[in-house]
Design a protein around this motif. Sequence first.
Motif, PDB file in Angstrom:
ATOM      1  N   ALA A 307       0.830  -1.200   0.000  1.00 36.75           N
ATOM      2  CA  ALA A 307       0.000   0.000   0.000  1.00 36.75           C
ATOM      3  C   ALA A 307       0.867   1.253   0.000  1.00 36.75           C
ATOM      4  CB  ALA A 307      -0.912  -0.007   1.218  1.00 36.75           C
ATOM      5  N   TYR A 308       1.965   1.148   0.747  1.00 38.81           N
ATOM      6  CA  TYR A 308       2.908   2.273   0.745  1.00 38.81           C
ATOM      7  C   TYR A 308       3.423   2.521  -0.662  1.00 38.81           C
ATOM      8  CZ  TYR A 308       3.564   3.436   5.656  1.00 38.81           C
ATOM      9  OH  TYR A 308       3.395   3.898   6.909  1.00 38.81           O
ATOM     10  N   VAL A 309       3.801   1.427  -1.303  1.00 41.53           N
ATOM     11  CA  VAL A 309       4.384   1.575  -2.645  1.00 41.53           C
ATOM     12  C   VAL A 309       3.379   2.232  -3.579  1.00 41.53           C
ATOM     13  CG1 VAL A 309       5.194   0.267  -4.627  1.00 41.53           C
ATOM     14  CG2 VAL A 309       5.998  -0.319  -2.342  1.00 41.53           C
ATOM     15  N   GLU A 310       2.153   1.759  -3.468  1.00 38.04           N
ATOM     16  CA  GLU A 310       1.138   2.336  -4.344  1.00 38.04           C
ATOM     17  C   GLU A 310       0.951   3.825  -4.049  1.00 38.04           C
ATOM     18  OE1 GLU A 310      -0.439   1.172  -6.946  1.00 38.04           O
ATOM     19  OE2 GLU A 310       0.938  -0.539  -6.766  1.00 38.04           O
ATOM     20  N   ARG A 311       0.926   4.106  -2.792  1.00 34.96           N
ATOM     21  CA  ARG A 311       0.700   5.504  -2.406  1.00 34.96           C
ATOM     22  C   ARG A 311       1.867   6.384  -2.857  1.00 34.96           C
ATOM     23  NH1 ARG A 311      -2.534   9.553  -2.080  1.00 34.96           N
ATOM     24  NH2 ARG A 311      -2.003  11.073  -0.450  1.00 34.96           N
ATOM     25  N   ILE A 312       3.068   5.840  -2.707  1.00 35.78           N
ATOM     26  CA  ILE A 312       4.237   6.617  -3.122  1.00 35.78           C
ATOM     27  C   ILE A 312       4.194   6.866  -4.620  1.00 35.78           C
ATOM     28  CG2 ILE A 312       6.749   6.487  -3.365  1.00 35.78           C
ATOM     29  CD1 ILE A 312       6.728   4.961  -0.667  1.00 35.78           C
ATOM     30  N   ARG A 313       3.810   5.820  -5.319  1.00 33.94           N
ATOM     31  CA  ARG A 313       3.739   6.000  -6.783  1.00 33.94           C
ATOM     32  C   ARG A 313       2.683   7.046  -7.154  1.00 33.94           C
ATOM     33  NH1 ARG A 313       4.117  -0.415  -7.908  1.00 33.94           N
ATOM     34  NH2 ARG A 313       6.368  -0.542  -8.158  1.00 33.94           N
ATOM     35  N   GLU A 314       1.607   6.993  -6.443  1.00 29.53           N
ATOM     36  CA  GLU A 314       0.584   7.997  -6.719  1.00 29.53           C
ATOM     37  C   GLU A 314       1.111   9.407  -6.469  1.00 29.53           C
ATOM     38  OE1 GLU A 314      -2.751   7.079  -4.325  1.00 29.53           O
ATOM     39  OE2 GLU A 314      -3.220   5.204  -5.383  1.00 29.53           O
ATOM     40  N   LEU A 315       1.806   9.531  -5.349  1.00 31.56           N
ATOM     41  CA  LEU A 315       2.348  10.855  -5.026  1.00 31.56           C
ATOM     42  C   LEU A 315       3.351  11.306  -6.081  1.00 31.56           C
ATOM     43  CD1 LEU A 315       2.818  10.488  -1.163  1.00 31.56           C
ATOM     44  CD2 LEU A 315       1.155  11.923  -2.364  1.00 31.56           C
ATOM     45  N   LYS A 316       4.156  10.349  -6.520  1.00 32.97           N
ATOM     46  CA  LYS A 316       5.147  10.726  -7.537  1.00 32.97           C
ATOM     47  C   LYS A 316       4.460  11.102  -8.842  1.00 32.97           C
ATOM     48  CE  LYS A 316       8.974   8.274  -7.745  1.00 32.97           C
ATOM     49  NZ  LYS A 316       9.994   9.198  -7.242  1.00 32.97           N
ATOM     50  N   ARG A 317       3.453  10.342  -9.146  1.00 34.03           N
ATOM     51  CA  ARG A 317       2.731  10.700 -10.372  1.00 34.03           C
ATOM     52  C   ARG A 317       2.096  12.073 -10.240  1.00 34.03           C
ATOM     53  NH1 ARG A 317       1.486   5.100 -10.673  1.00 34.03           N
ATOM     54  NH2 ARG A 317      -0.399   5.404  -9.427  1.00 34.03           N
ATOM     55  N   ALA A 318       1.655  12.379  -9.048  1.00 31.65           N
ATOM     56  CA  ALA A 318       1.038  13.691  -8.833  1.00 31.65           C
ATOM     57  C   ALA A 318       2.067  14.794  -8.688  1.00 31.65           C
ATOM     58  CB  ALA A 318       0.147  13.647  -7.595  1.00 31.65           C
ATOM     59  N   GLY A 319       3.311  14.437  -8.722  1.00 27.15           N
ATOM     60  CA  GLY A 319       4.347  15.445  -8.622  1.00 27.15           C
ATOM     61  C   GLY A 319       4.674  15.861  -7.204  1.00 27.15           C
ATOM     62  N   ARG A 320       4.160  15.128  -6.253  1.00 32.58           N
ATOM     63  CA  ARG A 320       4.425  15.489  -4.851  1.00 32.58           C
ATOM     64  C   ARG A 320       5.632  14.686  -4.371  1.00 32.58           C
ATOM     65  NH1 ARG A 320      -1.588  14.470  -2.866  1.00 32.58           N
ATOM     66  NH2 ARG A 320      -0.756  14.972  -0.798  1.00 32.58           N
ATOM     67  N   GLU A 321       6.768  15.128  -4.830  1.00 32.88           N
ATOM     68  CA  GLU A 321       8.006  14.387  -4.585  1.00 32.88           C
ATOM     69  C   GLU A 321       8.370  14.358  -3.102  1.00 32.88           C
ATOM     70  OE1 GLU A 321       9.735  12.580  -6.557  1.00 32.88           O
ATOM     71  OE2 GLU A 321       8.519  12.987  -8.339  1.00 32.88           O
ATOM     72  N   ALA A 322       8.180  15.496  -2.479  1.00 33.89           N
ATOM     73  CA  ALA A 322       8.578  15.551  -1.055  1.00 33.89           C
ATOM     74  C   ALA A 322       7.761  14.568  -0.224  1.00 33.89           C
ATOM     75  CB  ALA A 322       8.403  16.974  -0.533  1.00 33.89           C
TER      76      ALA A 322
END
Lengths: 348, 188
Positions: A307-322
Amino acid sequence: MTSRDRRDEAIERAWRDASRDEPPRHLDDAILARAREAVAPRVEEAPSELWPLAHPRSWFMRWRVPLAVAATLVVSATVTLLVYDSGMEEPPPVVTDRPLRKAPPPAPPAPSGAVIEKESAAAPSAQPALSGTVAEKQPASAPPPAPPPAKPSADVVPPAPSATREAQPVERKRAQPEAASTTQPSAESGRAPAPPDVAPGRAGTPEPRRAEEALGASREAPAAAPAPTAAPVPERAPAAAGAVAPTAPRAAPAPMAAPPPPAAPTTAPPVPQAAPRDNAVREKRDESLQAAPGTRARAAALATPEAYVERIRELKRAGREAEARELLEELKRRFPAFELPDDLKLAR
Amino acid sequence: MEAHGEDEELMLRYGAGDARAFERLYARHKGGVFRFLRRQCAGNAVAEELFQDVWMRVVSARASYAPSAKFTTWLYTIAHNRLMDHYRSLGRRPPHASLDDEDAAVPDPGADPAGGPERAFDRKRAAERIVAAVEALPDAQREAFLLQQEGGLSVDEIAQATGVPFETAKSRLRYALAKLRSDLEDAR
């Protein structure tokens, strides 16, 4: 030889002639048999292979010892299994009750994340107290022995994260320009996401004012303490530290902006003197508080590394790198054995 | 009567598990012990019982036997003690058996091929007289006489076996022989 000696010899000879009786034959046989039996090797001393021949024993006599041993083993194993099974069937203890009981009784209307944050920051509270913050006045009334930090278990995550996580985006938005390059682990690391059944009543309706104070204090900390790496995050930081905790360590290194120490919620002044009164921030905070249910759901969704991985990927896709980086750090702390996907490895 | 030291050696060998040593020991001393008991008991059955008890005690004591004294002294000490136990159990001194009611106690006249009927009769009469004279002795003197004649014990060993001083044993033996001489001379 005198005549007396001769007469004595005659008497002895006469006696020997007169007394020739011997014991009867059967007595001789009995005595000799007993004498031989006394020195004959005993049956117990005979070789073991001769035992059955020497003493034909009954079935019970031959098997009673092995049977006794086997019965003892069976009974022992049965009892052990029964005890083990009964122990397994016991309902798991409700872990969430423990920290709540140990914690000082919070004020009924304010079980907010700010209070939890103060508790979680008990370790760094040894540092000089702040001035002008909510925590400034609390140490005086706080109990001297800081309560032991709660286990970093997912079950013990208090409702605080719900309030503080909402504030996180606001915090991060502010902190990103300042400390975007820092990789200092946030206090959020090692914290488990709140399970879905975690005290929703308390977490769902935090007192806005308390949250504001907490957020205000934590927001003030970065400004006062620009050296976040000097703030050691207590390894045993309780999960109760909540989402506000990320800001606390940043404030900790600065002597003037130490995280608020644990204190009884009742002792906290209702209105912090030094809390910022930024209207914009307050608006954002209100928004984040309103988004609490979504945050809780997210915390519940991050119960697994996938779930973390998915969430991180979502954030990265959204451009929320931090945020993605923070979540990645949190993932690495919570699940150190989890092997990151290649894309996330590269992202590191 | 016996080889010195041989009895002790046989007893030690029996204590070590040699049953044949006991057989030799028993064959050597069974007659003397039996007669010693027979002449001091009321009946043959009692003598046989005591005789068996004495040898069972020897068997039981095989492991603890130490040749600190002559074997015969040790053996007749056991017999003496068993006899005293028997006397104590009776509460009084039992009457002695006579030659008249015990065929085994009388030598077979026909066993002597050299004698004729008259001489055999004389021998039987002489045996009856001396047996009667021995039985007429006081208990202590009779025991001392029997220990000397049947066990081959010396005065010192008699004293040791009966638990009396040397002089006492010597006096008993001297009085016993004197009385026997007197009785036998009177009978002639």
